[in-house]
Design an enzyme around this catalytic site. Structure first.
Site, PDB file in Angstrom:
ATOM      1  N   LYS A   1      18.167  22.366 -19.239  1.00 15.16           N
ATOM      2  CA  LYS A   1      17.996  22.076 -20.777  1.00 15.16           C
ATOM      3  C   LYS A   1      18.803  20.637 -20.771  1.00 15.16           C
ATOM      4  O   LYS A   1      19.401  19.966 -20.062  1.00 15.16           O
ATOM      5  CB  LYS A   1      19.594  22.990 -21.272  1.00 15.16           C
ATOM      6  CG  LYS A   1      19.202  24.506 -21.382  1.00 15.16           C
ATOM      7  CD  LYS A   1      18.371  24.614 -22.699  1.00 15.16           C
ATOM      8  CE  LYS A   1      18.140  26.202 -22.645  1.00 15.16           C
ATOM      9  NZ  LYS A   1      17.400  26.398 -23.779  1.00 15.16           N
ATOM     10  N   THR A   2      18.444  19.927 -22.023  1.00 16.58           N
ATOM     11  CA  THR A   2      19.150  18.653 -22.000  1.00 16.58           C
ATOM     12  C   THR A   2      19.568  18.579 -23.596  1.00 16.58           C
ATOM     13  O   THR A   2      19.457  19.558 -24.296  1.00 16.58           O
ATOM     14  CB  THR A   2      17.751  17.755 -22.342  1.00 16.58           C
ATOM     15  OG1 THR A   2      17.009  17.754 -23.420  1.00 16.58           O
ATOM     16  CG2 THR A   2      16.837  17.480 -20.576  1.00 16.58           C
TER      17      THR A   2
ATOM     18  N   HIS B   1      10.859  28.852 -16.168  1.00 21.44           N
ATOM     19  CA  HIS B   1       9.717  29.698 -15.628  1.00 21.44           C
ATOM     20  C   HIS B   1       9.026  28.871 -14.259  1.00 21.44           C
ATOM     21  O   HIS B   1       8.466  29.789 -13.343  1.00 21.44           O
ATOM     22  CB  HIS B   1       8.489  29.699 -16.569  1.00 21.44           C
ATOM     23  CG  HIS B   1       8.874  30.228 -17.816  1.00 21.44           C
ATOM     24  ND1 HIS B   1       8.908  29.459 -18.897  1.00 21.44           N
ATOM     25  CD2 HIS B   1       9.023  31.628 -18.102  1.00 21.44           C
ATOM     26  CE1 HIS B   1       9.191  30.449 -19.969  1.00 21.44           C
ATOM     27  NE2 HIS B   1       9.109  31.683 -19.334  1.00 21.44           N
TER      28      HIS B   1
ATOM     29  N   THR C   1       7.179  33.706 -25.918  1.00 15.55           N
ATOM     30  CA  THR C   1       8.174  33.425 -27.131  1.00 15.55           C
ATOM     31  C   THR C   1       8.118  32.086 -27.849  1.00 15.55           C
ATOM     32  O   THR C   1       8.664  31.614 -28.678  1.00 15.55           O
ATOM     33  CB  THR C   1       9.603  33.778 -26.911  1.00 15.55           C
ATOM     34  OG1 THR C   1       9.976  32.851 -25.569  1.00 15.55           O
ATOM     35  CG2 THR C   1       9.916  35.286 -26.463  1.00 15.55           C
TER      36      THR C   1
ATOM     37  N   GLN D   1       9.522  47.889 -19.522  1.00 13.51           N
ATOM     38  CA  GLN D   1       9.145  46.947 -18.491  1.00 13.51           C
ATOM     39  C   GLN D   1       8.787  47.904 -17.297  1.00 13.51           C
ATOM     40  O   GLN D   1       7.864  47.477 -16.553  1.00 13.51           O
ATOM     41  CB  GLN D   1      10.350  45.966 -18.389  1.00 13.51           C
ATOM     42  CG  GLN D   1       9.834  45.117 -17.026  1.00 13.51           C
ATOM     43  CD  GLN D   1      10.947  43.765 -16.883  1.00 13.51           C
ATOM     44  OE1 GLN D   1      11.369  43.302 -18.053  1.00 13.51           O
ATOM     45  NE2 GLN D   1      11.222  43.534 -15.531  1.00 13.51           N
TER      46      GLN D   1
ATOM     47  N   HIS E   1       8.653  26.692 -19.594  1.00 12.81           N
ATOM     48  CA  HIS E   1       9.373  25.653 -19.506  1.00 12.81           C
ATOM     49  C   HIS E   1      10.093  25.691 -18.223  1.00 12.81           C
ATOM     50  O   HIS E   1       9.641  26.481 -17.367  1.00 12.81           O
ATOM     51  CB  HIS E   1      10.777  25.632 -20.300  1.00 12.81           C
ATOM     52  CG  HIS E   1      11.529  27.281 -20.592  1.00 12.81           C
ATOM     53  ND1 HIS E   1      12.212  27.607 -19.557  1.00 12.81           N
ATOM     54  CD2 HIS E   1      11.295  28.211 -21.334  1.00 12.81           C
ATOM     55  CE1 HIS E   1      12.490  28.863 -19.872  1.00 12.81           C
ATOM     56  NE2 HIS E   1      12.031  29.275 -20.834  1.00 12.81           N
TER      57      HIS E   1
ATOM     58  N   LYS F   1      21.058  37.449 -23.213  1.00 12.63           N
ATOM     59  CA  LYS F   1      21.140  36.838 -24.636  1.00 12.63           C
ATOM     60  C   LYS F   1      22.361  37.718 -25.238  1.00 12.63           C
ATOM     61  O   LYS F   1      22.697  38.679 -24.798  1.00 12.63           O
ATOM     62  CB  LYS F   1      19.868  37.648 -25.314  1.00 12.63           C
ATOM     63  CG  LYS F   1      18.477  37.200 -24.893  1.00 12.63           C
ATOM     64  CD  LYS F   1      18.329  35.785 -24.958  1.00 12.63           C
ATOM     65  CE  LYS F   1      16.829  35.427 -24.784  1.00 12.63           C
ATOM     66  NZ  LYS F   1      16.499  35.740 -23.320  1.00 12.63           N
TER      67      LYS F   1
ATOM     68  N   ARG G   1      16.490  38.822 -30.313  1.00 11.76           N
ATOM     69  CA  ARG G   1      15.540  37.947 -30.214  1.00 11.76           C
ATOM     70  C   ARG G   1      14.769  38.060 -31.597  1.00 11.76           C
ATOM     71  O   ARG G   1      14.503  39.045 -32.176  1.00 11.76           O
ATOM     72  CB  ARG G   1      14.773  38.328 -28.982  1.00 11.76           C
ATOM     73  CG  ARG G   1      13.478  36.997 -28.947  1.00 11.76           C
ATOM     74  CD  ARG G   1      12.583  37.401 -27.975  1.00 11.76           C
ATOM     75  NE  ARG G   1      13.104  36.756 -26.637  1.00 11.76           N
ATOM     76  CZ  ARG G   1      12.452  37.173 -25.349  1.00 11.76           C
ATOM     77  NH1 ARG G   1      11.607  37.899 -25.513  1.00 11.76           N
ATOM     78  NH2 ARG G   1      13.075  36.892 -24.486  1.00 11.76           N
TER      79      ARG G   1
ATOM     80  N   ASP H   1      18.054  37.687 -12.713  1.00 13.24           N
ATOM     81  CA  ASP H   1      18.429  38.369 -14.209  1.00 13.24           C
ATOM     82  C   ASP H   1      17.747  39.663 -14.397  1.00 13.24           C
ATOM     83  O   ASP H   1      18.067  40.450 -15.457  1.00 13.24           O
ATOM     84  CB  ASP H   1      18.503  37.237 -14.971  1.00 13.24           C
ATOM     85  CG  ASP H   1      17.579  36.548 -15.443  1.00 13.24           C
ATOM     86  OD1 ASP H   1      16.453  36.767 -14.599  1.00 13.24           O
ATOM     87  OD2 ASP H   1      17.448  35.885 -16.367  1.00 13.24           O
TER      88      ASP H   1
ATOM     89  N   LYS I   1      22.304  27.564 -16.621  1.00 11.38           N
ATOM     90  CA  LYS I   1      20.873  27.470 -16.208  1.00 11.38           C
ATOM     91  C   LYS I   1      20.614  26.040 -16.208  1.00 11.38           C
ATOM     92  O   LYS I   1      20.631  25.161 -17.033  1.00 11.38           O
ATOM     93  CB  LYS I   1      20.191  28.334 -17.026  1.00 11.38           C
ATOM     94  CG  LYS I   1      20.206  29.830 -16.423  1.00 11.38           C
ATOM     95  CD  LYS I   1      19.052  30.596 -17.557  1.00 11.38           C
ATOM     96  CE  LYS I   1      19.400  32.017 -17.058  1.00 11.38           C
ATOM     97  NZ  LYS I   1      18.228  32.884 -17.827  1.00 11.38           N
TER      98      LYS I   1
END
Length: 408
Positions: free
Chosen positions: A231-232, A49, A41, A172, A46, A83, A87, A193, A228
């Site tokens: 993130k910043t 992963h 995506t 999946q 990041h 989510k 998406r 998840d 999670k």
């Protein structure tokens, strides 16, 4: 040789298994082909992963064959997991470009030469499916009631779950079946998840092929508040140096909360456990030593030892008040742009430190902006050439964001 299951267990990776004893025995006695899925995506992986990539590396080092499954088909639908909104759709061209970027980044930890690892795209089988045949062959094995009890669907039910997204679990699960048929893949790994989706694939293979199939999930990287990690204020912490510089990447790990340091050393570095246990014994301010080791080791894995050393030197220079590290984010400003002076909010906008002037105004009013380590008291503060030493000045936003302005 140590069973990789024991390695993963000792380092804190494993959260859930479908058949723990069977998986452990299989990993000890056989070369196992396993897969982890990555939905392309964005054009970079990041921090979210990173943990699964490390698990993939441990598995390959123990002699097993990884498949990195690129979700070229599933990305065109969207995974509802975690989510609250649907998406955004993506084109085939964007997905293909993102997949190529992923492979370059994965190759830093996983060897793809001579089929030691495979990269496969599920668009190869999903985009040409016959809908009626898919419903007859796959859909008949899924209970709607059971699917709706999955946490990923419960979250979306409140805002409205589309039939498009509802198909994700089936697709999946079908991926696992196809990989089993094509490559003998017997094990799917993923974040915790993904547990419901992984169970779907395991059960589908056992019903359709009458063969054993297994699933294993990993702990998610979270803060003490359960959010999670990765993130910043600027957004995600990316593995691409153009999106998150090696210095910013290093600083992210250098500044994580104390309670997460040892967990991250186990999960995100290859340091031996005896060394990690020694670092775990540190207390008080000495924990900063463990943070420095963590930041250096992770940055070395992703960006190489040279960049890790530059980032380390830059961080130490800042701490010492020198501000001379070569990896500190820098904005070049011409003498003409500076003119007779710029107000602090304009300067911060030029350095991309604030998105809006109102954000900058709040920061200044809260005492969160410093120039050369002196607090900015008012938004009327004008920065002039006299503020520069050797053509440089340092802006600090909050406690952790440092930025150099270089006068050209």
């Amino acid at each position: 040789m140590k069973n990789v299951f024991d390695t993963l267990k000792e380092r804190g990776f494993i959260e859930q298994c479908t058949h723990e004893e069977e998986i452990k025995e299989m990993l000890e006695k056989e070369k196992v082909t396993f897969y982890i899925g990555f939905d392309p995506t964005a054009d970079s992986l990041h921090v979210g992963h990173f943990l699964t990539i490390m698990a993939m590396a441990h598995m390959q080092q123990a002699g097993h064959q990884p498949i990195a499954l690129i979700g070229g088909g599933t990305t065109m639908i969207g995974d509802p997991t975690g989510k609250t909104d649907m998406r955004k759709m993506m084109t085939k061209e964007i997905i293909a470009n993102n997949a190529e970027c992923f492979k370059k980044q994965l190759s830093k930890l996983v060897n793809f030469e001579d089929d030691a690892a495979l990269m496969v795209n599920n668009s190869d089988w999903l985009l040409d499916l016959n809908y009626v045949e898919f419903l007859r062959e796959i859909g008949a094995h899924f209970s709607v009631n059971r699917m709706l009890s999955a946490e990923c669907y419960k979250q979306r039910m409140e805002k409205g779950l589309t039939f498009l997204e509802f198909n994700y679990m089936l697709m999946q699960s079908y991926d696992f079946l196809e990989l089993n048929r094509r490559y003998g893949c017997a094990l799917q790994l993923g974040g915790n998840d993904q547990w419901s989706n992984i169970l779907g694939g395991v059960e589908l293979i056992r019903r359709k092929e009458s063969k054993p199939a297994f699933g294993m999930t990993f702990t998610l990287l979270t803060t003490s508040e359960g959010k999670k990690m990765g993130k910043t204020e600027k957004g995600a912490v990316w593995l691409d140096a153009d999106k998150t510089s090696p210095y910013e990447f290093y600083q992210y790990w250098r500044n994580i909360e104390d309670t997460a340091v040892i967990k991250c050393l186990k999960l995100l570095t290859f340091l031996p456990m005896n060394q990690i246990n020694e670092l775990a014994a540190l207390e008080g301010a000495e924990i900063n030593q463990a943070k420095e080791v963590l930041a250096f080791e992770i940055t070395k894995i992703i960006h190489g030892e040279s960049e890790a050393k530059k980032a380390e030197d830059a961080a130490k220079a800042l701490f010492a008040g020198g501000g001379k590290g070569g990896s500190i984010p820098t904005t070049e400003l011409s003498v003409d742009e500076l003119g007779n002076g710029l107000d602090i909010l304009t300067l911060m906008q030029k350095a991309s430190l604030i998105a809006t002037r109102s954000e900058g105004r709040r920061l200044v009013q809260q005492g969160g902006v410093r120039i050369n380590d002196v607090k900015v008291e008012t938004i009327d503060r004008i920065v002039t050439s006299e503020d520069f030493t050797d053509q440089e000045l340092m802006i600090r936003k909050g406690k952790k964001v440092h930025h150099r302005i270089s006068l050209q």
